[in-house]
Write an enzyme that holds these catalytic residues in place. Structure first.
Site, PDB file in Angstrom:
ATOM      1  NE  ARG A 121      -2.040 -42.710  18.454  1.00  9.82           N
ATOM      2  CZ  ARG A 121      -1.011 -42.999  17.656  1.00  9.82           C
ATOM      3  NH1 ARG A 121      -0.331 -42.034  17.085  1.00  9.82           N
ATOM      4  NH2 ARG A 121      -0.645 -44.248  17.462  1.00  9.82           N
ATOM      5  CE  LYS A 143     -22.610 -36.209  27.836  1.00 11.30           C
ATOM      6  NZ  LYS A 143     -23.894 -36.592  28.442  1.00 11.30           N
ATOM      7  CD  GLU A 185     -32.417 -32.542  23.949  1.00  8.53           C
ATOM      8  OE1 GLU A 185     -32.249 -32.252  25.147  1.00  8.53           O
ATOM      9  OE2 GLU A 185     -32.053 -33.636  23.458  1.00  8.53           O
ATOM     10  CE  LYS A 227     -24.695 -29.767  26.225  1.00  8.86           C
ATOM     11  NZ  LYS A 227     -25.057 -30.788  25.288  1.00  8.86           N
ATOM     12  CD  GLU A 237     -23.205 -37.269  31.901  1.00 11.48           C
ATOM     13  OE1 GLU A 237     -23.319 -36.633  30.840  1.00 11.48           O
ATOM     14  OE2 GLU A 237     -23.834 -38.300  32.168  1.00 11.48           O
ATOM     15  NE  ARG A 241     -22.034 -32.834  29.276  1.00 13.07           N
ATOM     16  CZ  ARG A 241     -21.310 -32.558  28.208  1.00 13.07           C
ATOM     17  NH1 ARG A 241     -20.053 -32.216  28.358  1.00 13.07           N
ATOM     18  NH2 ARG A 241     -21.832 -32.601  26.999  1.00 13.07           N
ATOM     19  CG  ASN A 245     -27.787 -37.226  30.089  1.00 13.01           C
ATOM     20  OD1 ASN A 245     -27.848 -36.914  28.905  1.00 13.01           O
ATOM     21  ND2 ASN A 245     -26.651 -37.526  30.693  1.00 13.01           N
ATOM     22  CG  HIS A 248     -31.427 -37.633  27.590  1.00 14.16           C
ATOM     23  ND1 HIS A 248     -32.188 -36.539  27.928  1.00 14.16           N
ATOM     24  CD2 HIS A 248     -30.740 -37.266  26.467  1.00 14.16           C
ATOM     25  CE1 HIS A 248     -31.961 -35.562  27.061  1.00 14.16           C
ATOM     26  NE2 HIS A 248     -31.088 -35.971  26.173  1.00 14.16           N
ATOM     27  CG  HIS A 252     -30.667 -42.421  25.393  1.00 16.15           C
ATOM     28  ND1 HIS A 252     -29.492 -42.106  26.024  1.00 16.15           N
ATOM     29  CD2 HIS A 252     -30.889 -41.406  24.514  1.00 16.15           C
ATOM     30  CE1 HIS A 252     -29.030 -40.954  25.540  1.00 16.15           C
ATOM     31  NE2 HIS A 252     -29.877 -40.510  24.645  1.00 16.15           N
ATOM     32  CG  HIS A 265     -32.589 -37.519  20.850  1.00 17.91           C
ATOM     33  ND1 HIS A 265     -32.167 -38.517  21.698  1.00 17.91           N
ATOM     34  CD2 HIS A 265     -32.242 -36.347  21.452  1.00 17.91           C
ATOM     35  CE1 HIS A 265     -31.585 -37.991  22.754  1.00 17.91           C
ATOM     36  NE2 HIS A 265     -31.606 -36.666  22.641  1.00 17.91           N
TER      37      HIS A 265
HETATM   38  P1  NAD Z   1     -30.779 -35.163  12.813  1.00 14.88           P
HETATM   39  O1  NAD Z   1     -29.368 -34.836  12.819  1.00 14.88           O
HETATM   40  O2  NAD Z   1     -31.182 -36.523  12.352  1.00 14.88           O
HETATM   41  O3  NAD Z   1     -31.551 -34.085  11.951  1.00 14.88           O
HETATM   42  C1  NAD Z   1     -32.941 -34.190  11.807  1.00 14.88           C
HETATM   43  C2  NAD Z   1     -33.374 -34.182  10.322  1.00 14.88           C
HETATM   44  O4  NAD Z   1     -33.377 -32.840   9.865  1.00 14.88           O
HETATM   45  C3  NAD Z   1     -32.478 -34.951   9.397  1.00 14.88           C
HETATM   46  O5  NAD Z   1     -33.270 -35.567   8.411  1.00 14.88           O
HETATM   47  C4  NAD Z   1     -31.616 -33.866   8.783  1.00 14.88           C
HETATM   48  O6  NAD Z   1     -31.102 -34.214   7.519  1.00 14.88           O
HETATM   49  C5  NAD Z   1     -32.614 -32.747   8.661  1.00 14.88           C
HETATM   50  N1  NAD Z   1     -32.072 -31.409   8.663  1.00 14.88           N
HETATM   51  C6  NAD Z   1     -31.039 -30.931   9.396  1.00 14.88           C
HETATM   52  N2  NAD Z   1     -30.950 -29.606   9.255  1.00 14.88           N
HETATM   53  C7  NAD Z   1     -31.907 -29.254   8.383  1.00 14.88           C
HETATM   54  C8  NAD Z   1     -32.322 -28.007   7.851  1.00 14.88           C
HETATM   55  N3  NAD Z   1     -31.760 -26.869   8.232  1.00 14.88           N
HETATM   56  N4  NAD Z   1     -33.336 -27.995   6.975  1.00 14.88           N
HETATM   57  C9  NAD Z   1     -33.968 -29.147   6.630  1.00 14.88           C
HETATM   58  N5  NAD Z   1     -33.647 -30.344   7.118  1.00 14.88           N
HETATM   59  C10 NAD Z   1     -32.622 -30.397   7.998  1.00 14.88           C
HETATM   60  O7  NAD Z   1     -31.436 -34.994  14.272  1.00 14.88           O
HETATM   61  P2  NAD Z   1     -31.225 -33.922  15.438  1.00 14.88           P
HETATM   62  O8  NAD Z   1     -32.512 -33.865  16.136  1.00 14.88           O
HETATM   63  O9  NAD Z   1     -30.582 -32.695  14.967  1.00 14.88           O
HETATM   64  O10 NAD Z   1     -30.170 -34.653  16.390  1.00 14.88           O
HETATM   65  C11 NAD Z   1     -30.462 -35.858  17.031  1.00 14.88           C
HETATM   66  C12 NAD Z   1     -29.168 -36.538  17.367  1.00 14.88           C
HETATM   67  O11 NAD Z   1     -28.424 -35.718  18.260  1.00 14.88           O
HETATM   68  C13 NAD Z   1     -29.326 -37.864  18.069  1.00 14.88           C
HETATM   69  O12 NAD Z   1     -28.459 -38.799  17.488  1.00 14.88           O
HETATM   70  C14 NAD Z   1     -28.933 -37.599  19.506  1.00 14.88           C
HETATM   71  O13 NAD Z   1     -28.398 -38.708  20.129  1.00 14.88           O
HETATM   72  C15 NAD Z   1     -27.925 -36.525  19.325  1.00 14.88           C
HETATM   73  N6  NAD Z   1     -27.748 -35.663  20.484  1.00 14.88           N
HETATM   74  C16 NAD Z   1     -26.485 -35.442  20.917  1.00 14.88           C
HETATM   75  C17 NAD Z   1     -26.271 -34.596  21.992  1.00 14.88           C
HETATM   76  C18 NAD Z   1     -24.860 -34.289  22.432  1.00 14.88           C
HETATM   77  O14 NAD Z   1     -24.687 -33.690  23.477  1.00 14.88           O
HETATM   78  N7  NAD Z   1     -23.869 -34.639  21.651  1.00 14.88           N
HETATM   79  C19 NAD Z   1     -27.350 -33.977  22.639  1.00 14.88           C
HETATM   80  C20 NAD Z   1     -28.627 -34.219  22.155  1.00 14.88           C
HETATM   81  C21 NAD Z   1     -28.812 -35.069  21.076  1.00 14.88           C
HETATM   82  N1  GLY Z   2     -27.050 -33.752  26.023  1.00 16.50           N
HETATM   83  C1  GLY Z   2     -26.455 -34.101  27.257  1.00 16.50           C
HETATM   84  C2  GLY Z   2     -25.097 -33.576  27.464  1.00 16.50           C
HETATM   85  O1  GLY Z   2     -24.551 -32.888  26.626  1.00 16.50           O
HETATM   86  O2  GLY Z   2     -24.522 -33.814  28.484  1.00 16.50           O
END
Ligand code: NAD
Ligand code: GLY
Length: 361
Positions: A121, A143, A185, A227, A237, A241, A245, A248, A252, A265
């Site tokens: 939890r 998030k 971003e 942010k 949100e 907030r 997006n 997005h 998405h 992404h």
């Molecule tokens: P990812 O986590 O898939 O990383 C991208 C690639 O880079 C992967 O292959 C990873 O293994 C590699 N990698 C990571 N760090 C590295 C490094 N230092 N050196 C070499 N390779 C490295 O993708 P991302 O773009 O970081 O994140 C995308 C994800 O984030 C999506 O799932 C998206 O939905 C999510 N997201 C969430 C939020 C939120 O607010 N929580 C906001 C934006 C995106």
């Molecule tokens: N990436 C959108 C949010 O954090 O609200």
């Protein structure tokens, strides 16, 4: 060596710091105040583990440390993979005082945060983002989620980390395509709320693409400031907030259409932001010149400025109808009044939306 930059996400008793700087994975003193028990589980993936896991583990010799190395990729951001984290926590007998550390990009960060929100939890977790996208966006704001085959990030929770430690030296091993996806971003913050930053990006985009460390640290700090400001006003949100997006709803839909395996992404939302800007222009809000400036900046980053040609407007509309911003059956979109001023609205002309979607066919 660059100084350590420190910001705060101001959320009352859930407030936490963001540290941005070089070599921070090997700075256990930064980490220790945020580990409250004796147990730590580092969650990472098969790409990041050989590069950075030992750095993090070395600094944690005072604790019972376990690690789990997950498969790499958005296609593994699902409940099956999440269960592997729970299996490890239970097998290694982690209790309620354990701390999870997310070492990786947004996929690892989102899954680890959600695991922390659910395990017994709720246990503490720390974000150690290693991609540009994660350092400027996904690690901040709480998030957390996994994907469902029918929709991106559909199963998740709002759950804040104890702190965010962004080691900018990790960006040196990131491939160019991932760096550019992160820049999408970064540009988003200029578009939604920071005209001055957008102009700075127009002047400095080349330095960022060349990974100039000072320019990158500045862009990460400024993005996190933007942010943190928005999240502090509206953690869950209920309103403002949603401007984070921008692009997005379109993006998405593209990612779901491609079953999370083709465009990154950041690439999908770059195209989505251009589509949002185009619709805003057709609505009579954003000038043609500002749409051109937006497209130019994404093009300089080699990011897509239109949806995949194989995606029909009907498919778009179907996928967009499950967006999390749908309220009482009405789709709400984030649109631009101008560069630096985003609004969330259900009050857009559906025919103009279809016109924008048809442009990609
Ligand atoms: P990812 O986590 O898939 O990383 C991208 C690639 O880079 C992967 O292959 C990873 O293994 C590699 N990698 C990571 N760090 C590295 C490094 N230092 N050196 C070499 N390779 C490295 O993708 P991302 O773009 O970081 O994140 C995308 C994800 O984030 C999506 O799932 C998206 O939905 C999510 N997201 C969430 C939020 C939120 O607010 N929580 C906001 C934006 C995106
Ligand atoms: N990436 C959108 C949010 O954090 O609200």
């Amino acid at each position: 060596m660059e100084k350590i930059r420190e910001l705060t996400v101001d959320l009352g008793e859930r407030s936490y710091p963001i540290f941005i700087g070089e070599g921070l994975l090997q700075a256990p003193r930064l980490l220790e105040p945020f580990i409250h028990g004796q147990q730590v589980l580092v969650v990472t993936n098969e790409t990041i583990a050989p590069l950075y896991l030992h750095n993090v583990i070395e600094g944690l010799s005072a604790y019972q440390v376990e690690s789990i190395i997950l498969p790499d990729g958005e296609i593994y951001k699902n409940l099956d993979t999440l269960n592997k984290i729970f299996d490890t926590l239970l097998t290694k007998k982690h209790n309620r005082t354990t701390t999870l550390i997310a070492l990786g990009g947004g996929v690892i960060g989102d899954m680890t945060g959600f695991a922390a929100a659910c395990y017994q939890r709720g246990v503490h977790f720390i974000q150690m983002p290693t991609t540009l996208l994660a350092q400027v966006d996904s690690s901040v704001g709480g998030k957390t989620a996994v994907n469902h085959p029918m929709g991106k990030n559909m199963i998740g929770a709002f759950y804040q980390p104890q702190c965010v430690i962004a080691d900018t030296t990790t960006l040196r091993t990131l491939d160019d395509r991932q760096l550019r996806a992160g820049l999408a971003e970064v540009i988003k913050y200029g578009l939604i709320a920071d005209t001055e930053f957008f102009s700075w990006l127009e002047d400095n985009i080349q330095l960022l693409l060349e990974r100039d460390s000072t320019a990158l640290a500045y862009a990460i700090e400024r993005s996190c400031e933007n942010k943190a400001r928005v999240v502090s006003k509206d953690e869950r949100e209920g309103g403002i907030r949603a401007i984070l997006n921008l692009g997005h709803t379109f993006g998405h839909a593209i990612e779901t259409f491609q079953s999370y395996g083709d465009w990154l992404h950041g690439e999908a939302i770059a195209a989505g932001m251009v589509m949002a800007a185009e619709l805003s222009h057709l609505m009579g809000w954003v000038s043609e010149e500002d749409v051109c400036r937006t497209k130019k900046l994404f093009t300089l980053c080699d990011l897509p400025i239109a949806a995949p040609k194989t995606m029909s407007s009907e498919k778009f509309l179907t996928l967009m109808s499950v967006d999390k911003k749908v309220l009482d059956g009405s789709l709400r979109l984030v649109l631009l009044k101008s560069i630096g001023c985003a609004v969330v609205t259900a009050d857009f002309d559906q025919n103009l939306l279809v016109k924008v979607l048809l442009r990609s066919e």
